[in-house]
Design a protein around this motif. Structure first.
Motif, PDB file in Angstrom:
ATOM      1  N   CYS A  64       0.854  -1.186   0.000  1.00  0.00           N
ATOM      2  CA  CYS A  64       0.000   0.000   0.000  1.00  0.00           C
ATOM      3  C   CYS A  64       0.891   1.237   0.000  1.00  0.00           C
ATOM      4  O   CYS A  64       1.857   1.331   0.761  1.00  0.00           O
ATOM      5  CB  CYS A  64      -0.894   0.000   1.243  1.00  0.00           C
ATOM      6  SG  CYS A  64      -1.940  -1.459   1.399  1.00  0.00           S
ATOM      7  N   TRP A  65       0.552   2.203  -0.817  1.00  0.00           N
ATOM      8  CA  TRP A  65       1.427   3.364  -0.990  1.00  0.00           C
ATOM      9  C   TRP A  65       1.485   4.241   0.247  1.00  0.00           C
ATOM     10  O   TRP A  65       2.492   4.913   0.496  1.00  0.00           O
ATOM     11  CB  TRP A  65       0.952   4.197  -2.189  1.00  0.00           C
ATOM     12  CG  TRP A  65       0.896   3.418  -3.458  1.00  0.00           C
ATOM     13  CD1 TRP A  65       1.536   2.239  -3.734  1.00  0.00           C
ATOM     14  CD2 TRP A  65       0.143   3.744  -4.626  1.00  0.00           C
ATOM     15  NE1 TRP A  65       1.232   1.803  -4.997  1.00  0.00           N
ATOM     16  CE2 TRP A  65       0.372   2.717  -5.582  1.00  0.00           C
ATOM     17  CE3 TRP A  65      -0.695   4.793  -4.972  1.00  0.00           C
ATOM     18  CZ2 TRP A  65      -0.210   2.723  -6.834  1.00  0.00           C
ATOM     19  CZ3 TRP A  65      -1.279   4.803  -6.230  1.00  0.00           C
ATOM     20  CH2 TRP A  65      -1.038   3.777  -7.154  1.00  0.00           C
ATOM     21  N   GLY A 182      -3.355   3.589  -2.917  1.00  0.00           N
ATOM     22  CA  GLY A 182      -2.955   2.215  -3.236  1.00  0.00           C
ATOM     23  C   GLY A 182      -3.523   1.172  -2.316  1.00  0.00           C
ATOM     24  O   GLY A 182      -2.897   0.129  -2.085  1.00  0.00           O
ATOM     25  N   ARG A 250       7.590   4.584  -1.465  1.00  0.00           N
ATOM     26  CA  ARG A 250       6.308   4.287  -2.100  1.00  0.00           C
ATOM     27  C   ARG A 250       5.321   5.446  -1.940  1.00  0.00           C
ATOM     28  O   ARG A 250       4.408   5.585  -2.739  1.00  0.00           O
ATOM     29  CB  ARG A 250       5.727   2.982  -1.546  1.00  0.00           C
ATOM     30  CG  ARG A 250       5.229   3.061  -0.128  1.00  0.00           C
ATOM     31  CD  ARG A 250       4.833   1.707   0.432  1.00  0.00           C
ATOM     32  NE  ARG A 250       5.974   0.939   0.884  1.00  0.00           N
ATOM     33  CZ  ARG A 250       5.902  -0.075   1.744  1.00  0.00           C
ATOM     34  NH1 ARG A 250       4.741  -0.444   2.230  1.00  0.00           N
ATOM     35  NH2 ARG A 250       6.959  -0.733   2.116  1.00  0.00           N
ATOM     36  N   GLN A 251       5.510   6.255  -0.904  1.00  0.00           N
ATOM     37  CA  GLN A 251       4.626   7.409  -0.727  1.00  0.00           C
ATOM     38  C   GLN A 251       4.836   8.473  -1.798  1.00  0.00           C
ATOM     39  O   GLN A 251       4.002   9.377  -1.947  1.00  0.00           O
ATOM     40  CB  GLN A 251       4.821   8.018   0.663  1.00  0.00           C
ATOM     41  CG  GLN A 251       4.252   7.180   1.791  1.00  0.00           C
ATOM     42  CD  GLN A 251       4.243   7.916   3.119  1.00  0.00           C
ATOM     43  OE1 GLN A 251       4.750   9.032   3.239  1.00  0.00           O
ATOM     44  NE2 GLN A 251       3.657   7.296   4.121  1.00  0.00           N
ATOM     45  N   LEU A 253       4.354   7.990  -4.715  1.00  0.00           N
ATOM     46  CA  LEU A 253       3.270   7.757  -5.666  1.00  0.00           C
ATOM     47  C   LEU A 253       2.007   8.529  -5.300  1.00  0.00           C
ATOM     48  O   LEU A 253       1.058   8.588  -6.085  1.00  0.00           O
ATOM     49  CB  LEU A 253       2.953   6.258  -5.736  1.00  0.00           C
ATOM     50  CG  LEU A 253       4.087   5.359  -6.252  1.00  0.00           C
ATOM     51  CD1 LEU A 253       3.769   3.893  -5.976  1.00  0.00           C
ATOM     52  CD2 LEU A 253       4.312   5.596  -7.740  1.00  0.00           C
ATOM     53  N   ILE A 254       1.970   9.092  -4.109  1.00  0.00           N
ATOM     54  CA  ILE A 254       0.806   9.841  -3.634  1.00  0.00           C
ATOM     55  C   ILE A 254       1.015  11.325  -3.926  1.00  0.00           C
ATOM     56  O   ILE A 254       2.040  11.895  -3.546  1.00  0.00           O
ATOM     57  CB  ILE A 254       0.601   9.615  -2.118  1.00  0.00           C
ATOM     58  CG1 ILE A 254       0.254   8.137  -1.865  1.00  0.00           C
ATOM     59  CG2 ILE A 254      -0.490  10.516  -1.573  1.00  0.00           C
ATOM     60  CD1 ILE A 254       0.111   7.771  -0.401  1.00  0.00           C
TER      61      ILE A 254
END
Length: 451
Positions: A64-65, A182, A250-251, A253-254
């Motif tokens: 999960c993002w 995500g 990965r954050q 991507l937000i």
């Protein structure tokens, strides 16, 4: 000056401060606590004592993002099976160093996604844990459950193994928000899983929900909270989303420009808070809500609420032992953290040693300040008489520490003969007030927003 203006003047909307699930906080852990020290602390647990145990499973089928936890994605069962085998060796190692008659007040499986374990792995792991350290009378076995990664067989295995509290991650039910972070998970699926848990006799259900997510508005969070309330969770954690893309890639991507401003975050929290309290939930600490029958609400009322790495707890065990990669343990003597990378953690376990690679030994005023911070975070008050009774500290020293908070926050705190109190309108400042009692330098630490 109104409350909102006063909060702004005091820096609430700009501050980044620790969540204070420990003191000192994890960024201040260092070398000097190794496997030998960790072993000595385990061996110092008295015979017949109760301890807590946390088991970390750092794998997810999807990442999960929004999540900043130490996890790794896997589409194969092979690394999960190997990791479970390593955990069983770690449990056996723990058992060899524990005194006779030690029991568990709490067992918690977290991650990652512990529910990606197969039913057989779940049963084998639980059996070995309880064979090594039996669950005490009234003890709790809780598991973090991803509704996207659970089925009847795995729930049956968990219940048969003794799970009596389940925790469901919700985050938000709005489809656009879910897609942006995500984590797509429908209300219908979540309700189905909650019903399956209840049907199997698990009476205690936790849920996590986030505020401050991209695209979130007061209307949207109100809708998500109202849907969550139809599941009748016994307790809810209402966490502020921590957007830290410099720490969690990965954050990235937000979209940062879709995240609510600090003032709007406070409004989102207040919207959710009012809905929970209107539905009969007691406010517990800064971000939890519980039904009056739940252990957290009872602990809050009795003044026995505590704080640890899982957040608020009614567990009063003196030792919390963490198993698995990156897990942190707390003993009366200090903190110890396992190696973070799975391979770095596994190798010493295979060689018959713990993987402890850093931590902190309590010195100076650590325990005094830790209690002051915990009291603020749990009870919004510090009892002067308690500090003088439980710690080797002078009246003058306590007064100096309390006065520092009064000087910094003025009318936002009350100081009298009993001690220090944070009134309801000032509670958004709680983490900032707690920081006043923190003597460690946080200039280089990347903490989350204060609200």
């Amino acid at each position: 000056m109104n409350t909102q203006s006063e909060l702004k003047r005091l820096g609430l909307f700009d501050a980044r401060v620790p969540r204070y699930t420990s003191y000192p906080t994890a960024p201040h852990f260092a070398g000097g606590v190794d496997a030998g020290q960790f072993t000595k602390w385990i061996e110092a647990v008295p015979a017949g004592a109760e301890i807590s145990l946390y088991v970390h499973v750092p794998f997810c089928r999807r990442l999960c993002w929004f999540c900043a936890c130490r996890t790794q994605g896997t589409t194969s069962d092979a690394p999960v099976i190997a990791y479970a085998e390593m955990l069983r060796e770690e449990i056996a190692l723990l058992r060899r160093h524990l005194a006779p008659g030690v029991t568990l007040s709490r067992l918690h499986w977290g991650g990652g996604t512990p529910t990606l374990l197969s039913p057989a792995l779940m049963r084998g792991l639980a059996d070995q844990i309880f064979d090594a350290v039996p669950l005490a009378t009234g003890g709790e076995f809780s598991v973090e459950i991803d509704p996207n990664e659970i089925d009847a067989a795995r729930l049956d295995a968990l219940v048969a193994s003794g799970m009596n509290r389940a925790s469901i991650g919700v985050q938000d039910f709005d489809p656009e928000i879910q897609k942006t972070i995500g984590r797509e998970q429908s209300y219908e699926l979540t309700k189905q899983v909650a019903d399956m848990i209840r049907e199997r006799g698990v009476q205690s259900l936790n849920a996590d929900i986030l505020y401050g997510l991209p695209h979130q508005t007061n209307i949207r969070i109100a809708d998500s909270v109202q849907k969550l309330l139809t599941l009748s969770p016994d307790r809810v954690a209402l966490y502020g989303y921590a957007h830290v893309p410099w720490m969690s890639r990965r954050q990235q991507l937000i979209p940062s420009d879709k995240i609510p401003a600090a003032q709007d975050r406070l409004s989102l929290f207040e919207t959710a808070r009012k809905l929970f309290t209107m539905d009969g939930y007691a406010e517990v600490g800064i971000d939890h809500f519980a039904l009056p029958s739940d252990g957290l609400a009872k602990a809050q009322a009795a003044g026995t609420l505590r704080r640890n790495f899982q957040g608020y707890t009614d567990d009063t065990a003196a030792a919390l032992i963490g198993l698995g990669a990156s897990s942190i343990s707390r003993f009366p003597q200090g903190f110890a953290q396992n190696a973070s990378a799975t391979a770095a953690h596994t190798k010493p376990i295979r060689d018959g040693q713990f993987s402890t690679h850093r931590g902190h030994i309590f010195t100076g005023e650590d325990l005094l300040r830790a209690r002051m911070i915990e009291a603020v975070m749990c009870d919004f008050r510090i009892d002067r008489a308690e500090l003088l009774r439980d710690f080797d500290v002078s009246v003058a020293r306590v007064e100096t520490l309390l006065q520092a908070a009064k000087t910094a926050f003025g009318d936002m705190v009350t100081l009298n003969d009993d001690g220090l109190t944070i009134p309801p309108h000032a509670r958004p400042l709680t983490r900032m007030i707690a920081r006043i009692f923190d003597e460690y330098d946080h200039a280089k630490a990347q903490h989350s927003a204060a609200v």
